[in-house]
Design a protein around this motif. Structure first.
Motif, PDB file in Angstrom:
ATOM      1  N   LEU A   7      20.180  36.832  10.198  1.00  0.00           N
ATOM      2  CA  LEU A   7      20.068  38.285  10.058  1.00  0.00           C
ATOM      3  C   LEU A   7      18.728  38.612  10.062  1.00  0.00           C
ATOM      4  N   ALA A   8      17.660  38.033   9.542  1.00  0.00           N
ATOM      5  CA  ALA A   8      16.167  38.205   9.703  1.00  0.00           C
ATOM      6  C   ALA A   8      15.653  38.318  11.281  1.00  0.00           C
ATOM      7  N   SER A   9      16.175  37.269  11.732  1.00  0.00           N
ATOM      8  CA  SER A   9      15.708  37.181  13.316  1.00  0.00           C
ATOM      9  C   SER A   9      16.705  38.295  14.030  1.00  0.00           C
ATOM     10  N   LYS A  10      17.809  38.753  13.943  1.00  0.00           N
ATOM     11  CA  LYS A  10      18.511  39.654  14.456  1.00  0.00           C
ATOM     12  C   LYS A  10      17.844  40.957  14.323  1.00  0.00           C
ATOM     13  N   MET A  11      17.323  41.216  13.071  1.00  0.00           N
ATOM     14  CA  MET A  11      16.613  42.222  12.789  1.00  0.00           C
ATOM     15  C   MET A  11      15.213  42.487  13.470  1.00  0.00           C
ATOM     16  N   GLU A  12      14.736  41.578  13.800  1.00  0.00           N
ATOM     17  CA  GLU A  12      13.316  41.429  14.586  1.00  0.00           C
ATOM     18  C   GLU A  12      13.622  42.205  15.891  1.00  0.00           C
ATOM     19  N   GLN A  13      14.742  42.314  16.313  1.00  0.00           N
ATOM     20  CA  GLN A  13      15.122  42.956  17.814  1.00  0.00           C
ATOM     21  C   GLN A  13      15.476  44.586  17.558  1.00  0.00           C
ATOM     22  N   LEU A  14      15.169  44.982  16.200  1.00  0.00           N
ATOM     23  CA  LEU A  14      15.164  46.689  16.132  1.00  0.00           C
ATOM     24  C   LEU A  14      14.258  47.030  17.161  1.00  0.00           C
ATOM     25  N   GLU A  15      14.897  48.134  17.613  1.00  0.00           N
ATOM     26  CA  GLU A  15      13.911  49.111  18.452  1.00  0.00           C
ATOM     27  C   GLU A  15      13.631  50.546  17.991  1.00  0.00           C
ATOM     28  N   GLY A  16      12.654  51.037  18.032  1.00  0.00           N
ATOM     29  CA  GLY A  16      12.327  52.542  17.478  1.00  0.00           C
ATOM     30  C   GLY A  16      12.575  52.716  16.139  1.00  0.00           C
ATOM     31  N   GLU A  17      12.563  54.036  15.576  1.00  0.00           N
ATOM     32  CA  GLU A  17      12.832  54.256  14.200  1.00  0.00           C
ATOM     33  C   GLU A  17      14.205  53.988  13.664  1.00  0.00           C
ATOM     34  N   VAL A  18      14.124  53.472  12.696  1.00  0.00           N
ATOM     35  CA  VAL A  18      15.374  53.188  11.759  1.00  0.00           C
ATOM     36  C   VAL A  18      15.045  53.428  10.463  1.00  0.00           C
ATOM     37  N   ASP A  19      16.254  54.246   9.865  1.00  0.00           N
ATOM     38  CA  ASP A  19      16.483  54.807   8.453  1.00  0.00           C
ATOM     39  C   ASP A  19      17.175  53.603   7.620  1.00  0.00           C
ATOM     40  N   LEU A  20      18.248  53.376   8.199  1.00  0.00           N
ATOM     41  CA  LEU A  20      19.165  52.435   7.595  1.00  0.00           C
ATOM     42  C   LEU A  20      19.783  51.363   8.525  1.00  0.00           C
ATOM     43  N   MET A  26      15.749  65.132   5.531  1.00  0.00           N
ATOM     44  CA  MET A  26      15.708  64.954   6.922  1.00  0.00           C
ATOM     45  C   MET A  26      16.683  65.418   7.861  1.00  0.00           C
ATOM     46  N   GLU A  27      16.737  66.018   8.937  1.00  0.00           N
ATOM     47  CA  GLU A  27      17.521  66.413   9.731  1.00  0.00           C
ATOM     48  C   GLU A  27      18.402  65.055  10.529  1.00  0.00           C
ATOM     49  N   HIS A  28      17.746  64.298  10.477  1.00  0.00           N
ATOM     50  CA  HIS A  28      18.537  63.097  11.213  1.00  0.00           C
ATOM     51  C   HIS A  28      18.503  61.707  10.653  1.00  0.00           C
ATOM     52  N   LEU A  29      19.293  60.726  10.725  1.00  0.00           N
ATOM     53  CA  LEU A  29      19.293  59.637  10.171  1.00  0.00           C
ATOM     54  C   LEU A  29      19.555  58.523  11.424  1.00  0.00           C
ATOM     55  N   HIS A  30      18.559  57.754  11.332  1.00  0.00           N
ATOM     56  CA  HIS A  30      18.683  56.735  12.393  1.00  0.00           C
ATOM     57  C   HIS A  30      19.262  55.234  11.544  1.00  0.00           C
ATOM     58  N   VAL A  31      20.452  54.992  12.114  1.00  0.00           N
ATOM     59  CA  VAL A  31      21.162  53.873  11.741  1.00  0.00           C
ATOM     60  C   VAL A  31      21.073  52.714  12.749  1.00  0.00           C
ATOM     61  N   ALA A  32      20.914  51.560  12.081  1.00  0.00           N
ATOM     62  CA  ALA A  32      21.342  50.302  12.844  1.00  0.00           C
ATOM     63  C   ALA A  32      22.155  49.570  12.241  1.00  0.00           C
ATOM     64  N   MET A  33      23.418  49.200  12.909  1.00  0.00           N
ATOM     65  CA  MET A  33      24.785  48.353  12.338  1.00  0.00           C
ATOM     66  C   MET A  33      24.499  46.985  13.125  1.00  0.00           C
ATOM     67  N   VAL A  34      24.464  45.984  12.342  1.00  0.00           N
ATOM     68  CA  VAL A  34      24.491  44.646  12.932  1.00  0.00           C
ATOM     69  C   VAL A  34      25.568  44.008  12.853  1.00  0.00           C
ATOM     70  N   GLN A  35      26.184  43.655  14.352  1.00  0.00           N
ATOM     71  CA  GLN A  35      27.380  43.038  14.314  1.00  0.00           C
ATOM     72  C   GLN A  35      27.108  41.685  14.847  1.00  0.00           C
ATOM     73  N   THR A  36      27.406  40.686  14.238  1.00  0.00           N
ATOM     74  CA  THR A  36      27.271  39.333  14.440  1.00  0.00           C
ATOM     75  C   THR A  36      28.243  38.322  13.896  1.00  0.00           C
ATOM     76  N   ALA A  37      28.031  37.127  14.328  1.00  0.00           N
ATOM     77  CA  ALA A  37      29.114  36.264  13.750  1.00  0.00           C
ATOM     78  C   ALA A  37      28.441  35.522  12.405  1.00  0.00           C
ATOM     79  N   LEU A  38      28.837  34.860  11.606  1.00  0.00           N
ATOM     80  CA  LEU A  38      28.160  34.379  10.347  1.00  0.00           C
ATOM     81  C   LEU A  38      28.445  32.878  10.108  1.00  0.00           C
TER      82      LEU A  38
END
Length: 258
Positions: free
Chosen positions: A25-38, A1-13
């Motif tokens: 974190l499951a709740s946070k990831m529900e906010q992901l938008e668009g294509e994500v690979d990692l 693949m030419e591109h890698l779409h990455v999402a970095m989750v910055q949050t309190a724990l």
């Protein structure tokens, strides 16, 4: 693949509460938008940086790994982060897992345990670096304190993406910023750092500063806020700069001993 779409989750724990953190974190990831690979989560994302691994039930490591597999399938993306893991003979590890959407799995045990906090007394240090390929990118993941040791991070195997997951505290955040950028420049690689926010039970404050740098040290994204930072990495950008500048061809050759 030419591109890698990455999402970095910055949050309190949530301190030493794996289920609460998995739900968060499951709740946070529900906010992901668009294509994500990692999707990248912080260091010890189920507990915070605890030096009392014995307080965590022995089965929580496997529960977290199962949860990562579920999330990877749900989002058709790789999930990466570290967690407290209790292995054979009650040995404790700060273990990073990568789980892919098709069930592939890799693991890395933190090489440089943080002596200032006593991590070296509670967790077994890793002995092997991890390098794996995912969707056309060669990836080398590491954990927090590893960032201070450039020899361990050196790009001797032509990786494309260097990742650090962390619980890096506010008083030394300037070092985090400087070293992430340095690792990108010296290794002619993308370098991503995912840190946490908030405070922990020991009174340590965390201010994020999660960031992505390209192979020239240019900032792609940076944040101190509660957020999911999404970036697109380009293999073409990486290859063009490596071919033009040739810095990796002049690197030193060495063996690591410890």
């Amino acid at each position: 693949m030419e591109h890698l779409h990455v999402a970095m989750v910055q949050t309190a724990l949530v301190w030493e509460d794996p289920k609460a953190n998995r739900d968060l974190l499951a709740s946070k990831m529900e906010q992901l938008e668009g294509e994500v690979d990692l999707i990248i989560l912080p260091e010890m994302f189920t507990t915070g940086f605890t030096m009392d691994p014995g307080s965590i039930p022995a089965d929580e490591g496997q529960r977290t790994l199962d949860w990562m597999q579920e999330q990877a399938k749900k989002y058709r993306a790789g999930i990466l982060g570290s967690t407290v893991f209790i292995g054979e003979n009650n040995r404790h590890f700060n273990r990073l897992f990568f789980v892919g959407p098709d069930g592939e799995q890799e693991q890395y045990d933190k090489r440089h345990t943080f002596t200032l906090a006593g991590e070296d007394k509670e967790y077994e240090a890793g002995k092997k670096r991890l390098l794996f390929e995912f969707r056309g990118f060669r990836i080398c993941p590491m954990i927090c304190y590893d960032l201070r040791f450039p020899v361990w991070s050196r790009n001797t195997e032509d990786y494309d993406l260097l990742i650090y997951v962390a619980n890096w505290p506010a008083p030394r955040i300037g070092a985090w910023d400087a070293l992430l950028k340095a690792r990108a420049i010296e290794n002619m690689s993308y370098c991503l750092g995912v840190n946490r926010l908030g405070s922990d039970q020991n009174g340590h404050e965390y201010t994020g500063h999660s960031a992505a740098y390209d192979c020239l040290g240019n900032t792609i994204v940076f944040s101190q806020e509660e957020a999911i930072l999404q970036v697109v990495l380009s293999q073409q950008h990486l290859n063009l700069n490596r071919e033009k500048l040739q810095f990796l061809k002049d690197r030193d050759h060495f063996n690591i001993q410890r």
